[in-house]
Motif scaffolding. Structure first.
Motif, short mmCIF file in Angstrom:
data_model
loop_
_atom_site.label_atom_id
_atom_site.label_comp_id
_atom_site.label_asym_id
_atom_site.label_seq_id
_atom_site.Cartn_x
_atom_site.Cartn_y
_atom_site.Cartn_z
N SER A 1 0.86 -1.19 0.00
CA SER A 1 0.00 0.00 0.00
C SER A 1 0.89 1.24 0.00
N LYS A 2 0.31 2.38 -0.25
CA LYS A 2 1.06 3.63 -0.25
C LYS A 2 1.63 3.96 1.13
N LYS A 3 1.04 3.40 2.18
CA LYS A 3 1.48 3.68 3.54
C LYS A 3 2.52 2.69 4.07
N SER A 4 2.80 1.63 3.31
CA SER A 4 3.83 0.70 3.78
C SER A 4 5.20 1.33 3.52
N THR A 5 6.20 0.82 4.21
CA THR A 5 7.53 1.42 4.10
C THR A 5 8.44 0.56 3.23
N TYR A 6 9.51 1.17 2.80
CA TYR A 6 10.53 0.44 2.04
C TYR A 6 11.07 -0.70 2.88
N ARG A 7 11.24 -0.44 4.15
CA ARG A 7 11.73 -1.47 5.09
C ARG A 7 10.80 -2.69 5.10
N ASN A 8 9.47 -2.45 5.07
CA ASN A 8 8.52 -3.55 5.04
C ASN A 8 8.70 -4.41 3.79
N LEU A 9 8.94 -3.76 2.65
CA LEU A 9 9.14 -4.49 1.40
C LEU A 9 10.42 -5.32 1.47
N VAL A 10 11.48 -4.74 2.01
CA VAL A 10 12.74 -5.48 2.17
C VAL A 10 12.52 -6.67 3.11
N ASP A 11 11.80 -6.45 4.21
CA ASP A 11 11.52 -7.53 5.16
C ASP A 11 10.74 -8.67 4.51
#
Length: 126
Positions: free
Chosen positions: A82-92
């Protein structure tokens, strides 16, 4: 030109597909199957070994036990941020794909219906 008019549609078996919706607050929602009629979910979980990894490993076993054909024994994971997720979440989540040894996954666009799922689970604000 023809590919622009008829974009290639990925035909995926619903009982092999796990979708991960990345929200805010370091949480995500997963569902198994199709968004309008999921086989399981939507369920809110966190990241890590007791969260999404446990689900990935369980669904891998479910898919493997359903199919005799080795070509169809792999779980397919769709990652939708989502637009509110972070780059860190994607890496995780990409790290979780490697840890759980998920061979087939894709990062795709999130739909308005899936954003609504995140809002319902209270991990996406307006």
């Amino acid at each position: 030109d023809e590919t622009k008019q008829n974009p290639e549609k990925l035909d995926v078996s619903e009982d092999r597909t796990l979708t991960l919706l990345l929200g805010e607050k370091n949480q995500l929602v997963w569902y198994y199957g199709l968004p309008n009629a999921p086989i399981e979910g939507p369920t809110k979980v966190g990241y890590g070994k007791n969260g999404v990894r446990k689900e990935l490993l369980a669904k891998k076993q479910t898919v493997k036990s359903k199919y005799a054909d080795p070509k169809k024994q792999d779980l397919i994971v769709l990652i939708k941020a989502s637009k509110k997720s972070t780059y860190r979440n994607l890496v995780d989540i990409l790290d979780e794909m490697a840890i759980a040894d998920v061979k087939i996954y894709a990062i795709v666009d999130i739909t308005p219906e899936e954003n609504a799922m995140l809002k319902k689970e209270e991990i996406l604000s307006e």
